[in-house]
Design a protein around this motif. Structure first.
Motif, PDB file in Angstrom:
ATOM      1  N   PHE A  59      24.289 -89.132 120.140  1.00 30.88           N
ATOM      2  CA  PHE A  59      24.157 -88.228 119.002  1.00 30.88           C
ATOM      3  C   PHE A  59      25.442 -88.656 117.923  1.00 30.88           C
ATOM      4  O   PHE A  59      25.289 -88.828 116.736  1.00 30.88           O
ATOM      5  N   LEU A  60      26.518 -89.116 118.534  1.00 33.35           N
ATOM      6  CA  LEU A  60      27.768 -89.798 117.860  1.00 33.35           C
ATOM      7  C   LEU A  60      27.391 -91.097 116.974  1.00 33.35           C
ATOM      8  O   LEU A  60      27.522 -90.931 115.743  1.00 33.35           O
ATOM      9  N   ARG A 111      24.320 -91.733 115.964  1.00 31.23           N
ATOM     10  CA  ARG A 111      23.440 -91.347 114.856  1.00 31.23           C
ATOM     11  C   ARG A 111      24.205 -90.905 113.767  1.00 31.23           C
ATOM     12  O   ARG A 111      23.958 -90.896 112.685  1.00 31.23           O
ATOM     13  N   GLN A 112      25.042 -90.035 114.142  1.00 32.77           N
ATOM     14  CA  GLN A 112      26.010 -89.379 112.961  1.00 32.77           C
ATOM     15  C   GLN A 112      26.631 -90.387 112.264  1.00 32.77           C
ATOM     16  O   GLN A 112      26.867 -90.313 110.998  1.00 32.77           O
ATOM     17  N   LYS A 150      24.187 -92.121 109.955  1.00 35.93           N
ATOM     18  CA  LYS A 150      23.874 -91.550 108.898  1.00 35.93           C
ATOM     19  C   LYS A 150      24.976 -91.164 107.742  1.00 35.93           C
ATOM     20  O   LYS A 150      24.854 -90.622 106.836  1.00 35.93           O
ATOM     21  N   LYS A 191      27.491 -89.556 108.003  1.00 40.04           N
ATOM     22  CA  LYS A 191      27.987 -88.242 108.041  1.00 40.04           C
ATOM     23  C   LYS A 191      29.658 -87.900 108.730  1.00 40.04           C
ATOM     24  O   LYS A 191      30.174 -86.790 108.498  1.00 40.04           O
ATOM     25  N   VAL A 192      30.038 -88.832 109.361  1.00 42.18           N
ATOM     26  CA  VAL A 192      31.540 -88.887 109.740  1.00 42.18           C
ATOM     27  C   VAL A 192      32.048 -90.056 109.547  1.00 42.18           C
ATOM     28  O   VAL A 192      31.525 -91.070 109.315  1.00 42.18           O
ATOM     29  N   VAL A 250      35.865 -90.420 114.919  1.00 41.69           N
ATOM     30  CA  VAL A 250      34.899 -90.240 115.917  1.00 41.69           C
ATOM     31  C   VAL A 250      35.232 -91.142 117.041  1.00 41.69           C
ATOM     32  O   VAL A 250      34.888 -90.757 118.238  1.00 41.69           O
TER      33      VAL A 250
END
Lengths: 237, 118
Positions: free
Chosen positions: B19-20, B22-23, B26, B28-29, B34
């Protein structure tokens, strides 16, 4: 009459060196415009810029080297510059090399020209620890992009219009040099290195602290790996 | 810790890691924020894969069950991350205040310069 070439000078607490750095540029590269980006210095860097009548931008908060340099690229993009080159505020980069870099950029149709300390290994070669870190990044970049960049952390770099526009919108935050080179290489842009001689810092203190180095190396390595993975992803579509 | 429990924990950690990833992919972070979460996954993963360490610390700390020790570790780590975010939020708040004040003062200067030119 403004030229089409801009020197971006990020400066944080460089009051000891900034006047000499600018005078040196005015002497050796008077055909270039320059812009100092004062990254909210706590010393009297700003006062020196005002007193000497230098061309400067004063950031309202401290953004770090990435943010400061990106501000310079925004300025370059907004004001129609065709060529932009970074020169550090501490006097390590010699403006005498600018014309060589410009010739290489134009003649070889390069998107980016990097001044590398490690092609001819002349002049200031940095500490052993730094060189170790740099050689690590050279290998990582070779692995990820297939290109050999001998001095990926060099801030002495010149770009043309297309990268000016790219960097003005998108530029990494801390320790931006290796990551930005990788992004540019993955975008299939042409990056050429030429040998330069750098001097030791002329005064003041570096903003890079040794104990944060491990964090930077991990963070930048991860960022580079992700940049590569994104490229793979986009290719598959 | 039973084998089943360890497998379950590893799966959860892998799902979180993916999940991290993919973020980040993208955009997004910011990778910077992270990284501590990745460290937590690595540390917890290490503890799950090498239960001897967990068992040793569990008896040392006087805790009844190894899984409770993992809970405690994960919890303390998460609290550390949350607190560091608290520090970051405080810093950002102060930066926003500074920016707002400077913009407001700048706007006044521009207004007065405009009025002066009219």
């Amino acid at each position: 009459m403004r030229s089409k070439k801009l020197i971006i000078i990020p400066a944080y607490n460089e009051s000891e060196c900034i006047v000499d750095t600018i005078k040196n540029i005015q002497k050796k590269a008077s055909d270039y415009d320059y812009i100092i980006v004062n990254d909210c210095s706590k010393d009297d860097t700003l006062k020196k810029c005002i007193d000497e009548g230098f061309n400067y931008i004063n950031l309202p908060i401290n953004l770090g080297i990435g943010g400061a340099v990106q501000t310079g690229y925004r300025y370059a993009a907004d004001n129609g510059y065709e060529i932009a080159v970074q020169i550090d505020g501490d006097g390590q980069h010699d403006p005498a090399f600018l014309h060589d870099m410009e010739n290489v950029l134009l003649e070889r149709n390069a998107d980016m020209v990097i001044g590398s300390r490690f092609i001819e290994n002349k002049g200031f070669q940095s500490s052993f620890a730094r060189r170790l870190g740099i050689s690590y990044f050279t290998k990582l970049i070779k692995l990820m992009t297939g290109n050999s960049i001998s001095d990926p952390t060099s801030g002495f770099r010149m770009v043309g219009r297309s990268l000016i526009e790219l960097f003005s919108q998108d530029y990494p935050g801390d320790y931006p040099e290796p990551e930005s080179v990788v992004e540019v290489l993955l975008d299939k842009k042409k990056v050429v290195e030429i040998p330069v001689v750098m001097k030791e810092r002329q005064g003041g203190v570096s903003s890079i602290q040794p104990r944060k180095s491990v964090y930077y190396m991990i963070k930048v390595s991860l960022a580079i790996v992700f940049a590569r993975l994104r490229k793979l992803r986009n290719k598959k579509r | 810790m039973s084998g089943r429990l360890r497998i379950l924990l590893i799966i959860l950690l892998i799902v979180f890691a993916v999940f991290l990833a993919r973020q980040i992919h993208k955009k997004k972070v910011d990778i910077r924020y992270v990284l501590p979460w990745f460290l937590l996954i690595v540390v917890l993963g290490g503890l799950v894969i090498f239960p001897q360490v967990v068992e040793f610390i569990t008896t040392l700390a006087g805790i009844a069950l190894p899984i409770n020790m993992l809970f405690l570790c994960g919890f303390i780590f998460s609290l550390t991350i949350i607190y560091s975010l608290t520090i970051t939020v405080s810093k950002m708040n102060s930066e926003i205040k500074e920016l707002s004040q400077k913009i407001a003062l700048l706007e006044k200067k521009i207004r007065e310069t405009d009025n002066g030119n009219k």
